[in-house]
Design an enzyme around this catalytic site. Structure first.
Site, PDB file in Angstrom:
ATOM      1  CG  ASP A  85      69.773  27.046   1.958  1.00 43.69           C
ATOM      2  OD1 ASP A  85      68.724  27.272   2.623  1.00 43.69           O
ATOM      3  OD2 ASP A  85      70.788  26.558   2.462  1.00 43.69           O
TER       4      ASP A  85
ATOM      5  CG  PHE B 115      65.054  20.801   2.032  1.00 45.83           C
ATOM      6  CD1 PHE B 115      64.317  20.752   3.204  1.00 45.83           C
ATOM      7  CD2 PHE B 115      66.401  21.143   2.116  1.00 45.83           C
ATOM      8  CE1 PHE B 115      64.886  21.030   4.427  1.00 45.83           C
ATOM      9  CE2 PHE B 115      66.991  21.433   3.350  1.00 45.83           C
ATOM     10  CZ  PHE B 115      66.219  21.382   4.503  1.00 45.83           C
TER      11      PHE B 115
ATOM     12  NE  ARG C 131      79.065  20.418   5.599  1.00 48.67           N
ATOM     13  CZ  ARG C 131      79.891  21.425   5.840  1.00 48.67           C
ATOM     14  NH1 ARG C 131      81.157  21.351   5.501  1.00 48.67           N
ATOM     15  NH2 ARG C 131      79.444  22.545   6.396  1.00 48.67           N
TER      16      ARG C 131
ATOM     17  CG  HIS D 238      72.860  16.578  11.560  1.00 49.95           C
ATOM     18  ND1 HIS D 238      74.079  16.760  12.178  1.00 49.95           N
ATOM     19  CD2 HIS D 238      72.585  17.758  10.935  1.00 49.95           C
ATOM     20  CE1 HIS D 238      74.524  17.976  11.952  1.00 49.95           C
ATOM     21  NE2 HIS D 238      73.634  18.607  11.208  1.00 49.95           N
TER      22      HIS D 238
END
Length: 427
Positions: A261, A293, A308, A312
């Site tokens: 992250d 990323f 997860r 979206h």
């Protein structure tokens, strides 16, 4: 099937699914009561897939039979005259549930009003129950609720305006999302993620909300349904503070975890892991690795790459970039797991195809093929993504298109009732 026969069939589904839910609760003790003042053991169970499956059918059948029998005006106004979110915001912000903990026999509303400095009213005595305990400061779901009743609600109020504004109507930029459109009037610029990054308190609340999402979605059921015991390495891409990885480390001690992250959430993650899972740090079973990323490739050659509620947040172009970078990291036996809502098809024919080819559960007839209200949260979440990020939840066909663009092959869909885990290999 005749109209009356359809209603009788829906009544049967209601009866059967309710009895299934009752039986699941009885495995843990008594069935809960509406005025129960403590959580039920099943409330915090890691795997709630069976319960969520029963409730999905129960909610869908109840709503469908009500919508069929009620006058249309009754149903239509019930859809829009809903201000629960405004009331819940008051209760959450004023910490009413925490106050009521000190009064197990209840507190008169006038006394409560004094404590939160609001006008008194002529009503009765209030105490906590199993539902209001969700709003305690210590409960992570409270912080997800606050995200919805505050920033997301602002975006909802200007949704129509964003559709009609020619400058942004066709834009998928996050800076043009309805939430930012609403707050930009106050001179705030950037994206919703920028707002979180600039404010330590907002970032802490957001990361806590992601832990609450485990309970809302029942997403930790993946830990018992997917065979993690067969693998030795997992990369949690965009893993934040470890909402998924912390339970993974506690349940599957055979797995070495890499959390990718940005630096800010990883700094918070290190502190949380010291408190909540120091043994994983001491045994070198977890590492924290900064990653953008969009620009970087994750650590290469690991067994599982888990995402997860990441895809979206982004439009198709940006999602393809993320997945393409992950594709570059895959070894010959690596798997990519995308854990998200999957929007079910309203077409019965398409639902049957997806059930036979990929194992996606379709609703029993005469229930709507997508479970109707039983799957409502996935469609509401689709709107949430639009309001906050100008993004979306996706159908299975959408995910297949993304996979093709990123050179991935869909191997299996793990249906966890509310959400799905899509398992990919390198194409």
């Amino acid at each position: 099937m005749a109209n009356k026969a359809k209603l009788e069939a829906l009544l049967t589904l209601i009866n059967t699914s309710a009895r299934d839910a009752i039986a699941l609760y009885e495995q843990y003790g008594d069935v809960p009561a509406i005025d129960q003042m403590e959580p039920h053991p099943l409330d915090n169970a890691v795997d709630q897939t069976a319960l969520k499956s029963a409730i999905r059918t129960l909610e869908g059948a109840c709503a469908q039979i009500c919508a069929t029998l009620a006058p249309p005006s009754h149903t239509a106004i019930n859809l829009v005259q809903v201000y629960d979110h405004a009331c819940v915001r008051v209760v959450a912000r004023e910490r009413v549930s925490d106050i009521l903990l000190k009064y197990p026999k209840g507190l008169h509303v006038n006394e409560l009003a004094k404590k939160i400095n609001t006008p008194p009213v002529e009503m009765d005595v209030f105490a906590n129950n199993r539902l209001s305990l969700i709003l305690l400061d210590e409960h992570p779901v409270k912080y997800m609720i606050l995200l919805h009743v505050e920033s997301t609600a602002k975006g909802a109020t200007v949704f129509y305006e964003t559709l009609k504004d020619p400058r942004i109507a066709y834009s998928y930029e996050q800076t043009a999302a309805p939430v930012m459109y609403a707050i930009n009037k106050d001179g705030t610029e950037g994206t919703a993620f920028d707002l979180i990054a600039r404010d330590d308190n907002q970032r802490k609340c957001y990361n806590t909300a992601m832990r609450g999402l485990n309970r809302i979605m029942g997403s930790l059921a993946v830990l018992t349904h997917f065979p993690f015991e067969k693998y030795s390495t997992v990369v949690d891409v965009g893993g934040g503070i470890g909402a998924f990885s912390l339970p993974l480390a506690k349940m599957h001690k055979n797995v070495k975890i890499t959390i990718h992250d940005l630096p800010e959430p990883l700094a918070q993650a290190r502190d949380i892991w010291v408190r909540e899972c120091p043994e994983a740090l001491a045994e070198n079973r977890v590492e924290f690795d900064d990653l953008n990323f969009f620009e970087q490739v994750p650590v290469k050659g690991k067994d599982i790459y888990y995402l997860r509620n990441i895809i979206h947040n982004w439009d198709d172009h940006e999602s393809t970039i993320i997945l393409s970078n992950i594709r570059k990291a895959l070894g010959p036996n690596s798997r990519v797991l995308i854990h998200d809502y999957v929007l079910c098809q309203l077409s019965r024919k398409q639902a049957v195809i997806e059930a036979s080819e990929f194992g996606v559960v379709s609703a029993p007839e005469p229930l709507l093929a997508n479970f109707g209200v039983g799957n409502m949260r996935s469609y509401q979440q689709d709107m949430t993504m639009l309001f906050v990020y100008n993004a979306k939840e996706r159908t299975l066909q959408d995910f297949l298109a993304l996979a093709t663009a990123a050179r991935l092959k869909l191997e299996k869909v793990w249906d966890l009732a509310e959400s799905c885990v899509l398992e990919y290999s390198a194409a």
